[in-house]
Design an enzyme around this catalytic site. Structure first.
Site, PDB file in Angstrom:
ATOM      1  N   ASN A  29     -32.029 -65.555 -90.952  1.00  0.00           N
ATOM      2  CA  ASN A  29     -32.981 -65.417 -92.056  1.00  0.00           C
ATOM      3  C   ASN A  29     -33.907 -66.623 -92.002  1.00  0.00           C
ATOM      4  OD1 ASN A  29     -34.357 -65.259 -94.441  1.00  0.00           O
ATOM      5  ND2 ASN A  29     -32.565 -65.521 -95.774  1.00  0.00           N
ATOM      6  N   TRP A  30     -35.106 -66.376 -91.537  1.00  0.00           N
ATOM      7  CA  TRP A  30     -36.036 -67.499 -91.333  1.00  0.00           C
ATOM      8  C   TRP A  30     -36.683 -67.967 -92.632  1.00  0.00           C
ATOM      9  CZ3 TRP A  30     -39.091 -66.247 -86.154  1.00  0.00           C
ATOM     10  CH2 TRP A  30     -38.169 -66.144 -85.108  1.00  0.00           C
ATOM     11  N   LYS A  31     -36.477 -67.236 -93.709  1.00  0.00           N
ATOM     12  CA  LYS A  31     -37.034 -67.617 -95.026  1.00  0.00           C
ATOM     13  C   LYS A  31     -38.544 -67.896 -94.889  1.00  0.00           C
ATOM     14  CE  LYS A  31     -32.478 -69.084 -96.430  1.00  0.00           C
ATOM     15  NZ  LYS A  31     -31.611 -69.977 -97.224  1.00  0.00           N
ATOM     16  N   SER A  59     -24.619 -72.469 -94.706  1.00  0.00           N
ATOM     17  CA  SER A  59     -24.355 -73.637 -93.853  1.00  0.00           C
ATOM     18  C   SER A  59     -23.545 -73.301 -92.602  1.00  0.00           C
ATOM     19  CB  SER A  59     -23.691 -74.763 -94.664  1.00  0.00           C
ATOM     20  OG  SER A  59     -24.579 -75.236 -95.663  1.00  0.00           O
ATOM     21  N   HIS A  80     -31.203 -61.403-101.774  1.00  0.00           N
ATOM     22  CA  HIS A  80     -30.817 -62.781-101.441  1.00  0.00           C
ATOM     23  C   HIS A  80     -30.796 -63.601-102.733  1.00  0.00           C
ATOM     24  CE1 HIS A  80     -30.925 -66.829 -99.802  1.00  0.00           C
ATOM     25  NE2 HIS A  80     -30.484 -66.311 -98.673  1.00  0.00           N
ATOM     26  N   GLY A  88     -27.841 -73.963 -97.549  1.00  0.00           N
ATOM     27  CA  GLY A  88     -28.745 -75.084 -97.302  1.00  0.00           C
ATOM     28  C   GLY A  88     -28.187 -76.430 -97.729  1.00  0.00           C
ATOM     29  N   GLY A 147     -30.894 -72.257 -91.941  1.00  0.00           N
ATOM     30  CA  GLY A 147     -31.431 -73.389 -91.189  1.00  0.00           C
ATOM     31  C   GLY A 147     -31.140 -73.383 -89.697  1.00  0.00           C
ATOM     32  N   GLU A 194     -22.776 -64.753 -99.580  1.00  0.00           N
ATOM     33  CA  GLU A 194     -23.378 -66.081 -99.441  1.00  0.00           C
ATOM     34  C   GLU A 194     -23.186 -66.866-100.731  1.00  0.00           C
ATOM     35  OE1 GLU A 194     -26.773 -66.073 -96.318  1.00  0.00           O
ATOM     36  OE2 GLU A 194     -27.616 -65.496 -98.231  1.00  0.00           O
ATOM     37  N   GLU A 228     -31.908 -66.417-103.393  1.00  0.00           N
ATOM     38  CA  GLU A 228     -33.190 -67.062-103.709  1.00  0.00           C
ATOM     39  C   GLU A 228     -34.124 -66.087-104.407  1.00  0.00           C
ATOM     40  OE1 GLU A 228     -33.850 -68.460 -99.722  1.00  0.00           O
ATOM     41  OE2 GLU A 228     -32.180 -69.856 -99.975  1.00  0.00           O
TER      42      GLU A 228
HETATM   43  P1  13P Z   1     -28.240 -71.869 -94.554  1.00  0.00           P
HETATM   44  O1  13P Z   1     -27.607 -71.340 -93.303  1.00  0.00           O
HETATM   45  O2  13P Z   1     -29.449 -72.714 -94.318  1.00  0.00           O
HETATM   46  O3  13P Z   1     -27.240 -72.487 -95.473  1.00  0.00           O
HETATM   47  O4  13P Z   1     -28.830 -70.581 -95.348  1.00  0.00           O
HETATM   48  C1  13P Z   1     -28.037 -69.477 -95.541  1.00  0.00           C
HETATM   49  C2  13P Z   1     -28.867 -68.354 -96.069  1.00  0.00           C
HETATM   50  O5  13P Z   1     -29.323 -68.393 -97.197  1.00  0.00           O
HETATM   51  C3  13P Z   1     -29.111 -67.221 -95.179  1.00  0.00           C
HETATM   52  O6  13P Z   1     -29.635 -66.134 -95.873  1.00  0.00           O
END
Ligand code: 13P
Length: 256
Positions: A9-11, A213, A94, A172, A235, A166, A96
């Protein structure tokens, strides 16, 4: 047997040219690992050019969100119907999006219905906050999110989609859940909820990912958990070499 999946997931990262270069690097570095589904989810604007650049590659594409309506007056939104033909997957719900864009179990459910109608495979996210975790509410909250997401879906639809656990406190932060914690929630809560609603065969066929993470250093242990079928990577998926390393390790765990 459920095929493992490493989904990046490149966000809100990478320009169109950066995304194109990263996608090509990933295609090259992961070409030997056909026993792992490799999915990358760049931002909407990158999807057409990345798709074109990956046209001869087994790397699959996903979007990070979609709207529940097919078309209409929804400024700034992209429908699942518009994504059909461009991507195979779409991340839905997600944390977020729930946290910053007001998504609810109801809108998540409506988006899943739209994605399935458009022929896309939803990657449906769930996960508790640190406060909920500390208050001992993880099981009831996550199970409630899964129930809310799946309202009205048929058994066939449920086993075709992907669920991703998640925990918000692990996203993150560098603070991944331990492999056992992650495996327990993926199995005893996420898959168990599917089993309660749809039976053992559907629960056994549905893929459940862990996210939060994950990185090359912890992916082997995570992938050794019987109820974890892959990772939704933030990440660490923005670096071609670290993503490819996670694919390689997963491929080895599954080949063993
Ligand atoms: P990280 O791997 O950066 O913790 O993010 C996880 C995430 O939100 C994937 O959708």
């Amino acid at each position: 047997m459920r095929k493992p999946m490493m989904a990046g997931n490149w966000k809100m990262n990478k320009s169109v040219s950066e995304a194109t270069a990263l996608a090509k690097e990933i295609a090259e570095l992961t070409s030997g690992y056909a026993n792992v589904d490799r999915v990358i989810c760049p931002a909407f604007i990158c999807l057409p050019v990345v798709q074109w650049n990956l046209k001869d590659s087994p790397i699959q594409l996903g979007a990070q969100n979609c709207h529940w309506e097919e078309s209409g007056a929804f400024t700034g939104e992209v429908s699942a119907a518009m994504l059909a033909g461009l991507v195979d997957y779409v991340i839905i719900g997600h944390s977020e999006r729930r946290q910053f864009f007001g998504e609810t179990d109801e809108s998540v459910n409506a988006k899943i219905v739209a994605a399935l109608a458009a022929g896309l495979t939803p990657i449906v996210c769930c996960g508790e906050s640190l406060e909920q975790n500390q208050a001992g509410e993880t099981q009831s909250f996550v199970s409630g999110q899964v129930r809310g997401a799946l309202v009205g879906l048929s058994a066939e639809q449920v086993q075709s989609l992907v669920l991703a656990y998640e925990p918000i406190w692990a996203i993150g932060t560098g603070l991944a859940a331990t492999a056992q914690q992650a495996g327990d929630i993926c199995g005893k809560v996420v898959r168990a909820t599917v089993q309660e609603l749809y039976g053992a065969a559907v629960a056994g066929a549905t893929r459940v990912l862990y996210g939060g993470s994950t990185k090359p250093g912890n992916i082997a242990e995570i992938m050794q958990q019987a109820d974890i079928d892959g990772a939704l990577i933030g990440g660490a998926a923005l670096d071609g070499k670290s993503y490819a390393e996670m694919v390689r390790i997963t491929s080895e765990v599954y080949a063993a």
